[in-house]
Design an enzyme around this catalytic site. Structure first.
Site, PDB file in Angstrom:
ATOM      1  N   GLN A  64       0.854  -1.194   0.000  1.00  0.00           N
ATOM      2  CA  GLN A  64       0.000   0.000   0.000  1.00  0.00           C
ATOM      3  C   GLN A  64       0.887   1.241   0.000  1.00  0.00           C
ATOM      4  OE1 GLN A  64      -2.036   1.898   3.478  1.00  0.00           O
ATOM      5  NE2 GLN A  64      -3.846   0.915   2.598  1.00  0.00           N
ATOM      6  N   HIS A  82      -3.436   4.417  -1.581  1.00  0.00           N
ATOM      7  CA  HIS A  82      -4.160   4.818  -0.373  1.00  0.00           C
ATOM      8  C   HIS A  82      -4.825   6.176  -0.614  1.00  0.00           C
ATOM      9  CE1 HIS A  82      -5.464   5.060   3.617  1.00  0.00           C
ATOM     10  NE2 HIS A  82      -4.363   4.742   4.279  1.00  0.00           N
ATOM     11  N   TYR A  86      -5.737  11.104   3.980  1.00  0.00           N
ATOM     12  CA  TYR A  86      -4.389  11.377   3.496  1.00  0.00           C
ATOM     13  C   TYR A  86      -4.456  12.074   2.133  1.00  0.00           C
ATOM     14  CZ  TYR A  86      -3.109   8.472   7.455  1.00  0.00           C
ATOM     15  OH  TYR A  86      -2.982   7.978   8.721  1.00  0.00           O
ATOM     16  N   ARG A  90      -7.841   2.206  -2.277  1.00  0.00           N
ATOM     17  CA  ARG A  90      -8.543   2.209  -0.992  1.00  0.00           C
ATOM     18  C   ARG A  90      -9.233   3.549  -0.789  1.00  0.00           C
ATOM     19  NH1 ARG A  90      -6.752   0.630   5.278  1.00  0.00           N
ATOM     20  NH2 ARG A  90      -8.353  -0.972   5.300  1.00  0.00           N
TER      21      ARG A  90
END
Length: 656
Positions: free
Chosen positions: A97, A162, A167, A214
């Site tokens: 990831q 991600h 984030y 994700r």
């Protein structure tokens, strides 16, 4: 669960995934040998796909301590290779990831300034980030491309991007954090442009290897993508820049690792809608603990189900679930203690086999009370029985470990039921994870045929036949006495007697200043029992200051709107008929607070061991009866003591 799945030309052996997490067992940005050993052990436990986390793609996401994997740096490829081979060598698909933290610092020291889509400050940070220029945005794309190439060249099957948990990629997706008016901001397509460019660049770099994305749904902590927004983004991105699987979770930093208050998978009710949104394999994760929940998610349309902390608690969780041995799974309690502190690496409160670097088990040792002379002839391998006095987590861990190695063992417990301090802690609202662990330990003892005698302490005569005695009698709460007329009870008494709150509409809780779960539990119990007002007084600096950041953030969110008032730097000096007298520990100022009941968090005192015959036998103490501490100490000392007894003659082993 057992059915295989084809993913981008790869065959996954089942439907269980170890989703992204990490131990921070990384030195100078490169995974260590012990890090690789962790992933090898996890992959051997049956997960079909293993996603390694904590892997950053740019220098501005590195931390001073450099315990995140720095995939953008070619020199770490060999370290990445060790990690990838550890996973693939055990038959699992290895996915890395990749993340850019953006405006989030993880609360850790760093060298470079934070950046984001716009200058919108994170509620978890003291300052706002600097907005990225267009050229710098393209540099972010390049960082993902280079990092993906390094991972695949090192032996990973593919990568996961991600774009969740607040984030950087998620910061571009959300209108709350993206106020740009250029090609990367404005409508939904432009907000998704960065993610699409990253997918395209990574695809050009690694070809047909799997690329996952994700995304996360808001869980109430702050404005974020709601379900409909996420569905729209997923459709837009998959149409513009195809990827190979979608991994959906919930929350942002400090909320995406749920505590014990989350008792079931938050995404179960959304699986059907997620399934309709994309045609690629769907992976759902977060708070999956039971075969029933996993099975339901798969029936509703998920292709894969992910877990993280359960693999830390029991690396064999996948194989056990697949074989129908759910009873044998050492359960993750969702305590968010050792797995979130990284001292020095991520550990687990209930798994003593997850050890710091250089150790095969968590370091622990019993306290020798009496050194045997060997006359009892007890050898751990089985030539003599062992008595364990106390059926809390320490005693039960010791007993079940002895029994698994063929040592005859009997457990004595003075209380009517097992569990000790863990069972007591589970009486607090939203702390039932401890009871799950107690139930697991007791079930294992039952399955192993261990005799557990409850309801009375053992006498000296009861213990005479045992060559070694392990004392695990736990601790008791000792609340200070306060002069006055108001009813005063300990937090133990308050949790154990719901009727106390029924007779008090105004409840004061005096914490011990350490901000641990004893005071928190009393506050939550008072609120749950419908107190009109709850006042938390503490000589410390604030409420819940002793628990992990994740636990505190989630707790405070749950308490919004509750009739709770917090008085820091305050202690109680006396009580009146319907009030308490308080004193500010800094200024010395006295103040009166109305209350009908005072709950006091007292000191936990080691319980004195029962009389044990000393005629040649060895007696050791473990857990809270040595010094009251945490679950991790109890479990580790129980395991370490048992393994010592198993390995050598008792007297000689404990003398060394």
């Amino acid at each position: 669960m057992r059915d295989p799945l084809d993913l981008a030309g790869l065959r996954l052996r089942n439907r269980l995934v170890a989703v992204a997490h990490g131990l921070a067992d990384v030195r100078d940005g490169a995974p260590t040998e012990t890090d690789a050993a962790y992933w090898r052990r996890l992959a051997s436990g049956g997960a079909a796909m293993v996603i390694t986390g904590g892997t950053v793609v740019a220098r501005e996401s590195t931390l001073r301590q450099r315990y995140l994997t720095e995939a953008y740096r070619p020199p770490i490829r060999e370290a990445l290779r060790r990690r990838a081979e550890a996973i693939t060598g055990e038959g699992a698909v290895a996915i890395s990831q990749l993340v850019h933290l953006g405006r989030e610092t993880l609360g850790a020291g760093n060298h470079f300034h934070p950046v984001s889509a716009s200058g919108v400050r994170s509620p978890r940070e003291p300052t706002a980030p600097r907005p990225l220029t267009v050229d710098e945005v393209r540099g972010v794309v390049e960082g993902f491309r280079v990092s993906a190439g390094n991972c695949v060249e090192a032996g990973y099957h593919g990568v996961e991007l991600h774009a969740a948990h607040g984030y950087l990629l998620a910061q571009f997706l959300s209108p709350v954090t993206n106020g740009r008016d250029d090609a990367y901001g404005g409508d939904a397509d432009r907000r998704a442009a960065l993610l699409c460019e990253v997918i395209d660049a990574v695809r050009a770099e690694i070809g047909g290897r799997p690329i996952g994305v994700r995304l996360s749904i808001a869980n109430g902590a702050e404005p974020e993508l709601e379900l409909d927004d996420l569905l729209d983004i997923a459709r837009r991105v998959s149409a513009a820049s195809p990827f190979d699987y979608l991994n959906v979770t919930t929350g942002v930093r400090n909320t995406y690792v749920p505590g014990m208050a989350t008792t079931g998978p938050p995404l179960l009710e959304s699986v059907a809608a997620l399934r309709r949104a994309v045609s690629v394999p769907l992976l759902v994760s977060q708070s999956f603990r039971t075969a029933a929940d996993i099975g339901r998610a798969l029936r509703l349309g998920a292709d894969l189900v992910g877990m993280a902390r359960p693999f830390m608690a029991d690396p064999d969780v996948a194989n056990k679930l697949l074989s129908g041995d759910e009873r044998g799974v050492r359960p993750c309690t969702s305590c968010n203690e050792d797995c979130r502190t990284f001292e020095p690496t991520g550990l687990c409160a209930v798994n003593p086999e997850l050890a710091p670097p250089g150790e095969t088990r968590r370091p622990a040792a019993p306290l020798v009370l009496l050194q045997g002379d060997g006359r009892q002839g007890t050898r751990a391998g089985g030539s003599g029985p062992v008595a364990v006095v106390g059926a809390g987590p320490a005693g039960m861990e010791c007993a079940l470990t002895l029994a698994r190695h063929g040592v005859a063992v009997t457990v004595f417990e003075s209380e009517p039921s097992v569990g000790g301090q863990a069972a007591l802690a589970s009486l607090a609202p939203q702390r039932g994870g401890w009871q799950r662990f107690v139930d697991y330990q007791y079930a294992q003892l039952t399955d192993l045929g261990v005799c557990v005698r409850t309801g009375a302490p053992p006498s000296a005569a009861d213990l005479r036949e045992y060559g070694a005695v392990v004392v695990a009698t736990g601790a008791v709460e000792e609340a200070p006495e306060l002069p006055g007329d108001l009813p005063v009870v300990s937090s133990t008494e308050f949790l154990g007697d719901p009727g106390l709150a029924a007779r008090a509409s105004r409840i004061a809780v005096l914490d011990d200043g350490f901000g641990w779960w004893s005071g928190i539990g009393a506050v939550q119990a008072a609120i749950e029992r419908e107190a009109a007002e709850v006042v938390l007084l503490t000589p410390g600096a604030g409420f819940a200051m002793g628990v992990s950041v994740e636990n505190r953030a989630q707790l405070l969110h749950r308490l919004k709107g509750a009739p709770l008032r917090v008085m820091p730097f305050t202690t109680v000096t006396a009580t009146l008929t319907a009030a308490i007298e308080t004193r500010d520990v800094l200024s010395g100022r006295a103040r009166r607070v109305e209350a009908d009941l005072l709950v006091v968090v007292g000191e936990r005192i080691a319980r004195a061991p029962w009389p044990v015959p000393a005629d040649g036998r060895t007696v050791v103490a473990i857990g809270d009866c040595v010094v009251p501490r945490r679950m991790s100490h109890a479990v580790a000392e129980g395991r370490a003591t048992a393994m010592t007894l198993v390995a050598r003659p008792v007297a000689r082993a404990l003398h060394r």
